[in-house]
Design a protein around this motif. Structure first.
Motif, PDB file in Angstrom:
ATOM      1  N   ILE A 132      28.320 125.604 -63.154  1.00 21.42           N
ATOM      2  CA  ILE A 132      28.904 124.332 -62.711  1.00 21.42           C
ATOM      3  C   ILE A 132      28.420 123.202 -63.603  1.00 21.42           C
ATOM      4  O   ILE A 132      29.210 122.339 -64.002  1.00 21.42           O
ATOM      5  CB  ILE A 132      28.578 124.061 -61.227  1.00 21.42           C
ATOM      6  CG1 ILE A 132      29.379 125.026 -60.342  1.00 21.42           C
ATOM      7  CG2 ILE A 132      28.862 122.609 -60.855  1.00 21.42           C
ATOM      8  CD1 ILE A 132      28.927 125.054 -58.899  1.00 21.42           C
ATOM      9  N   ASP A 133      27.140 123.198 -63.921  1.00 21.53           N
ATOM     10  CA  ASP A 133      26.609 122.156 -64.799  1.00 21.53           C
ATOM     11  C   ASP A 133      27.291 122.207 -66.157  1.00 21.53           C
ATOM     12  O   ASP A 133      27.679 121.174 -66.710  1.00 21.53           O
ATOM     13  CB  ASP A 133      25.098 122.303 -64.965  1.00 21.53           C
ATOM     14  CG  ASP A 133      24.511 121.218 -65.840  1.00 21.53           C
ATOM     15  OD1 ASP A 133      24.707 120.025 -65.511  1.00 21.53           O
ATOM     16  OD2 ASP A 133      23.882 121.549 -66.857  1.00 21.53           O
ATOM     17  N   GLU A 134      27.457 123.400 -66.696  1.00 22.30           N
ATOM     18  CA  GLU A 134      28.136 123.559 -67.980  1.00 22.30           C
ATOM     19  C   GLU A 134      29.566 123.021 -67.907  1.00 22.30           C
ATOM     20  O   GLU A 134      30.015 122.292 -68.794  1.00 22.30           O
ATOM     21  CB  GLU A 134      28.155 125.044 -68.361  1.00 22.30           C
ATOM     22  CG  GLU A 134      28.873 125.348 -69.656  1.00 22.30           C
ATOM     23  CD  GLU A 134      28.962 126.848 -69.916  1.00 22.30           C
ATOM     24  OE1 GLU A 134      29.891 127.256 -70.633  1.00 22.30           O
ATOM     25  OE2 GLU A 134      28.118 127.607 -69.400  1.00 22.30           O
ATOM     26  N   LEU A 135      30.280 123.355 -66.849  1.00 23.16           N
ATOM     27  CA  LEU A 135      31.652 122.880 -66.677  1.00 23.16           C
ATOM     28  C   LEU A 135      31.711 121.366 -66.489  1.00 23.16           C
ATOM     29  O   LEU A 135      32.610 120.700 -67.016  1.00 23.16           O
ATOM     30  CB  LEU A 135      32.316 123.597 -65.502  1.00 23.16           C
ATOM     31  CG  LEU A 135      32.571 125.090 -65.711  1.00 23.16           C
ATOM     32  CD1 LEU A 135      33.035 125.736 -64.408  1.00 23.16           C
ATOM     33  CD2 LEU A 135      33.570 125.323 -66.822  1.00 23.16           C
ATOM     34  N   GLU A 136      30.757 120.798 -65.757  1.00 18.59           N
ATOM     35  CA  GLU A 136      30.719 119.350 -65.578  1.00 18.59           C
ATOM     36  C   GLU A 136      30.519 118.646 -66.916  1.00 18.59           C
ATOM     37  O   GLU A 136      31.137 117.616 -67.187  1.00 18.59           O
ATOM     38  CB  GLU A 136      29.604 118.950 -64.606  1.00 18.59           C
ATOM     39  CG  GLU A 136      29.920 119.275 -63.175  1.00 18.59           C
ATOM     40  CD  GLU A 136      28.763 119.039 -62.220  1.00 18.59           C
ATOM     41  OE1 GLU A 136      27.597 118.899 -62.683  1.00 18.59           O
ATOM     42  OE2 GLU A 136      29.015 118.979 -61.006  1.00 18.59           O
ATOM     43  N   ARG A 137      29.681 119.200 -67.755  1.00 21.55           N
ATOM     44  CA  ARG A 137      29.469 118.629 -69.088  1.00 21.55           C
ATOM     45  C   ARG A 137      30.753 118.698 -69.915  1.00 21.55           C
ATOM     46  O   ARG A 137      31.093 117.756 -70.630  1.00 21.55           O
ATOM     47  CB  ARG A 137      28.334 119.338 -69.815  1.00 21.55           C
ATOM     48  CG  ARG A 137      26.976 119.009 -69.254  1.00 21.55           C
ATOM     49  CD  ARG A 137      25.900 119.838 -69.958  1.00 21.55           C
ATOM     50  NE  ARG A 137      24.644 119.717 -69.278  1.00 21.55           N
ATOM     51  CZ  ARG A 137      23.661 118.911 -69.681  1.00 21.55           C
ATOM     52  NH1 ARG A 137      23.824 118.171 -70.749  1.00 21.55           N
ATOM     53  NH2 ARG A 137      22.536 118.855 -69.022  1.00 21.55           N
ATOM     54  N   GLN A 138      31.469 119.832 -69.825  1.00 21.04           N
ATOM     55  CA  GLN A 138      32.723 119.965 -70.554  1.00 21.04           C
ATOM     56  C   GLN A 138      33.755 118.958 -70.063  1.00 21.04           C
ATOM     57  O   GLN A 138      34.474 118.361 -70.865  1.00 21.04           O
ATOM     58  CB  GLN A 138      33.272 121.389 -70.415  1.00 21.04           C
ATOM     59  CG  GLN A 138      32.489 122.422 -71.183  1.00 21.04           C
ATOM     60  CD  GLN A 138      33.004 123.830 -70.955  1.00 21.04           C
ATOM     61  OE1 GLN A 138      33.962 124.047 -70.218  1.00 21.04           O
ATOM     62  NE2 GLN A 138      32.365 124.797 -71.590  1.00 21.04           N
ATOM     63  N   VAL A 139      33.824 118.761 -68.761  1.00 26.19           N
ATOM     64  CA  VAL A 139      34.766 117.790 -68.199  1.00 26.19           C
ATOM     65  C   VAL A 139      34.446 116.392 -68.710  1.00 26.19           C
ATOM     66  O   VAL A 139      35.341 115.639 -69.116  1.00 26.19           O
ATOM     67  CB  VAL A 139      34.764 117.832 -66.649  1.00 26.19           C
ATOM     68  CG1 VAL A 139      35.475 116.630 -66.062  1.00 26.19           C
ATOM     69  CG2 VAL A 139      35.391 119.114 -66.153  1.00 26.19           C
ATOM     70  N   LEU A 140      33.165 116.010 -68.708  1.00 25.17           N
ATOM     71  CA  LEU A 140      32.768 114.697 -69.212  1.00 25.17           C
ATOM     72  C   LEU A 140      33.133 114.537 -70.691  1.00 25.17           C
ATOM     73  O   LEU A 140      33.642 113.493 -71.109  1.00 25.17           O
ATOM     74  CB  LEU A 140      31.268 114.471 -69.011  1.00 25.17           C
ATOM     75  CG  LEU A 140      30.817 114.243 -67.577  1.00 25.17           C
ATOM     76  CD1 LEU A 140      29.285 114.230 -67.499  1.00 25.17           C
ATOM     77  CD2 LEU A 140      31.381 112.959 -67.033  1.00 25.17           C
TER      78      LEU A 140
END
Length: 158
Positions: A132-140
Motif C-alpha cells: 500500500i505504501d508503495e502504491l501510495e507513493r506511485q499515486v503521488l
C-alpha cells in the motif's frame, strides 16, 4: 533512520519531539501520545493504512521504519482490546454507531485469530502495508506528473 541500527540521530530525535503525536523520543525509542494511539486504532479499524496514519502525523515510514509502525499498531490494538481481525468494509458501521444501535442487527461470527493463524495474518498485513505504501507513493508521483502536464498545456513553454 539515518543513523542505522535502529537508532535515531540527535536531529531526528529533535524533529520527533516537535510532533504532536509524539510524547517523547530518544535515540532508540519513541513514546506516542495516548490521543494518537487511540486515533490510529480507530482509523485503522475504519480501513486506513497504518503507514498513511503515521505519514499524516509527520512520522515518515523511512524514518520510523515499517516494522516499528506495524508493531505499534498491533500493540495498541491488543492493549485496547480490539480484535485482531478488522471488519470487512461491508460490515463496518458508520462513525458514532455500533452494530447494536437501534435498527441494526448485530454482526455475527467475526473471527479473532490467535497463535499461528495470527502470526500468518500479521505477516500478510505487514506485506500489504508495504505494498500500500508503495502504491501510495506511485499515486503521488503520477499525480504530480499529471499536474505538471496540465500546467504545461495551459501555459505552453512553462
Amino acid at each position: 533512520m539515518t543513523s542505522g541500527g535502529g537508532t535515531f540521530s540527535a536531529e531526528e530525535v529533535a524533529y520527533l519531539k516537535t510532533l504532536p503525536a509524539v510524547a517523547d523520543a530518544t535515540a532508540r525509542r519513541i513514546t506516542y501520545t495516548e490521543a494518537f494511539k487511540a486515533y490510529c486504532v480507530e482509523r485503522y479499524g475504519e480501513g486506513v493504512s497504518p503507514v498513511s496514519l503515521f505519514r499524516e502525523a509527520g512520522l515518515d515510514p523511512s524514518l520510523i521504519g515499517y516494522k516499528r509502525i506495524e508493531c505499534a499498531i498491533a500493540r495498541w490494538r491488543k492493549a485496547m482490546g480490539v480484535p485482531t481481525v478488522r471488519k470487512p468494509r461491508s460490515a463496518r458501521t458508520a462513525p458514532g454507531t455500533t452494530p447494536f444501535s437501534p435498527g441494526k442487527a448485530p454482526l455475527a461470527g467475526e473471527p479473532v485469530l490467535t497463535g499461528e493463524q495470527g502470526d500468518i495474518r500479521d505477516l500478510l498485513i505487514y506485506q500489504q502495508v508495504r505494498r500500500i505504501d508503495e502504491l501510495e507513493r506511485q499515486v503521488l508521483d503520477l499525480s504530480s506528473r499529471l499536474e505538471q502536464l496540465d500546467k504545461s498545456e495551459v501555459h505552453p513553454g512553462a
